[in-house]
Scaffold this active site. Sequence first.
Site, mmCIF file in Angstrom:
data_model
loop_
_atom_site.group_PDB
_atom_site.id
_atom_site.type_symbol
_atom_site.label_atom_id
_atom_site.label_comp_id
_atom_site.label_asym_id
_atom_site.label_seq_id
_atom_site.Cartn_x
_atom_site.Cartn_y
_atom_site.Cartn_z
ATOM 1 N N SER B 122 0.833 -1.205 0.000
ATOM 2 C CA SER B 122 0.000 0.000 0.000
ATOM 3 C C SER B 122 0.862 1.246 0.000
ATOM 4 O O SER B 122 2.019 1.234 0.448
ATOM 5 C CB SER B 122 -0.839 -0.033 1.269
ATOM 6 O OG SER B 122 -1.301 1.237 1.627
ATOM 7 N N TYR B 146 -0.719 0.328 10.056
ATOM 8 C CA TYR B 146 -0.995 -0.449 8.845
ATOM 9 C C TYR B 146 0.179 -0.323 7.875
ATOM 10 O O TYR B 146 0.677 -1.313 7.335
ATOM 11 C CB TYR B 146 -2.275 0.079 8.202
ATOM 12 C CG TYR B 146 -2.651 -0.546 6.878
ATOM 13 C CD1 TYR B 146 -3.147 -1.841 6.810
ATOM 14 C CD2 TYR B 146 -2.529 0.183 5.692
ATOM 15 C CE1 TYR B 146 -3.507 -2.404 5.597
ATOM 16 C CE2 TYR B 146 -2.893 -0.376 4.475
ATOM 17 C CZ TYR B 146 -3.380 -1.669 4.431
ATOM 18 O OH TYR B 146 -3.739 -2.216 3.222
ATOM 19 N N LYS B 150 2.688 -3.256 6.558
ATOM 20 C CA LYS B 150 2.822 -3.560 5.128
ATOM 21 C C LYS B 150 4.300 -3.462 4.724
ATOM 22 O O LYS B 150 4.798 -4.282 3.950
ATOM 23 C CB LYS B 150 1.966 -2.605 4.296
ATOM 24 C CG LYS B 150 0.474 -2.944 4.307
ATOM 25 C CD LYS B 150 0.209 -4.290 3.615
ATOM 26 C CE LYS B 150 -1.268 -4.646 3.557
ATOM 27 N NZ LYS B 150 -1.507 -6.005 3.020
#
Lengths: 323, 323
Positions: B122, B146, B150
């Site tokens: 991402s 997050y 990732k």
Amino acid sequence: MKIIVTGGAGFLGSRVIRALLAGAGRQDGLPGFDAIVSVDLSPCPVEDPRVASVAGDIADPGFVRQVVGADTAGIYHLAAVLSGGSEADFDLAMRVNLDGTRALLEAARAAGTVPRFVFTSSLAVFGGPMPKVVPESLATMPASTYGAQKAIGELLVNDYSRKGFVDGRVCRLPTISVRPGRPNSAASSFASGIIREPLAGIPADCPVPLDTRMWLSSPGAAVANLVHAMAVEGGRIGPWRTLNLPGLCVTVGEMLASLERVGGSGARALVREAPDRRIMDIVCSWPGAFDTSRAAALGFVGDSDFDSVVRQYRDEFSGVRTA
Amino acid sequence: MKIIVTGGAGFLGSRVIRALLAGAGRQDGLPGFDAIVSVDLSPCPVEDPRVASVAGDIADPGFVRQVVGADTAGIYHLAAVLSGGSEADFDLAMRVNLDGTRALLEAARAAGTVPRFVFTSSLAVFGGPMPKVVPESLATMPASTYGAQKAIGELLVNDYSRKGFVDGRVCRLPTISVRPGRPNSAASSFASGIIREPLAGIPADCPVPLDTRMWLSSPGAAVANLVHAMAVEGGRIGPWRTLNLPGLCVTVGEMLASLERVGGSGARALVREAPDRRIMDIVCSWPGAFDTSRAAALGFVGDSDFDSVVRQYRDEFSGVRTA
């Protein structure tokens, strides 16, 4: 309050502990402490009533939580399976380098004191195509398991800091040279060996080409910078906690010229070129120079030149006086 | 042989499964398979005799090893706790996003087939100061849990690939817009909501400034690129397996102009500016454009313009024909 040092029995760890004891109450910014706990497989060699040694598995969350309590002011996380060892035993490296770092961060978070957390990282986080001088904005593309796990540790320490769980400081250390003692499992072990062994009259193999650029720090400069990393105020570092620490950019050929100037041509003649593909694959993927301006602005300092580094080693450790 | 899709019941996962079934035996380079196993908390909505659904905890190594066997040709790892959810529940995110990815990589390694392993990453891996267009050499400095997880997943997939345990492909997906259905826990959920709700006659809040640059992909382009990521030969990608996938760089204001052109001024008028600091902190830390030349050279393709993306959504999902 206490400071915890994982790898406290090791080369850097024991020196950091000595420097902390010397600086306690005198070095500006160092958190107050009355005890240091060394966490290592063997006991810390520093004999001081303020130093306690604890042996255990750093990847065991229960053990680590027992060591790190609400009286923890700071943590040095130096323990790791090194680059050569990590390449040889992937699972052990994952356990110690990744699970261990995570267990320690979790224990620090559970302590609730937002301890200062100094994590040593490495130029091994870099690999692939590289500019001549590595900026802090360069992507980590490690070409080794050790480098990948250090890069992961950097991300964890940063996120735990952002969340306010710890007050982290990631120090990307140069390769340490000259280390006294015996070779270790780091792929860069030769960077000390090609100076240390000849100064003691012992032959040494050089496994990489002479034009290989190395990014080096003396043990003295590295230890002083690690103490400073604990002392500097978190707010001054800013939100991103990873720092390229100062180093010297020298080729292996230049290192050997320093050896000859300090130790004589007899010492230089003891170094034999013996290319080793396994070592080259790791070490030649590392950058040779870094932009360290942010660290310099924060007060971190490096060595002046490699001749002085060799002289410093000779005077402190080797007892050899040939030049 | 089988292909495993974690998150196979989800929006992207179910579409990837449909696309794989349509392309099987026809799309050049796709590994041969006669079964697809969806791993998700709920059953995969694709009704096809070749698709089986398995429910379980992806962070449980025993469960994951049971699912991934020696008949595994490829794995899509799409399951994750999204950006908003990860910020709200750190421990759940660590468990699913980090432990889950690791358990899957370990199971793939144990399978012994060196399966192709497509991992979706991402733009949230980036943060801090950023150039206008993000090159692949930019450091990941995530400003969210997050994003950190990732970035860690990217490093793990690369190292497992370097070691020959899996044949990895890391796809940094743009924000997907327009997603049908309901809002999700991603901080970028509004990027679909501000188009989807007005097209259905429902008001929508826009939580970020109109000049915020977004990096977007239609669901169609994202799914086609994920299928291509499984089909492309590993040797063509080279040693570093992380790819910036193609996207469209548009501001939120330009998105709303597209909405107005496709859906009419009535639809545009349904979007209300409602700044939300929590969303802004995450989304405004993301880059607005990427250098995707390496992905383009490997045959990945993007959308032509955002008007077409909105039209594609309207024609396929909304049933609204106002312009």
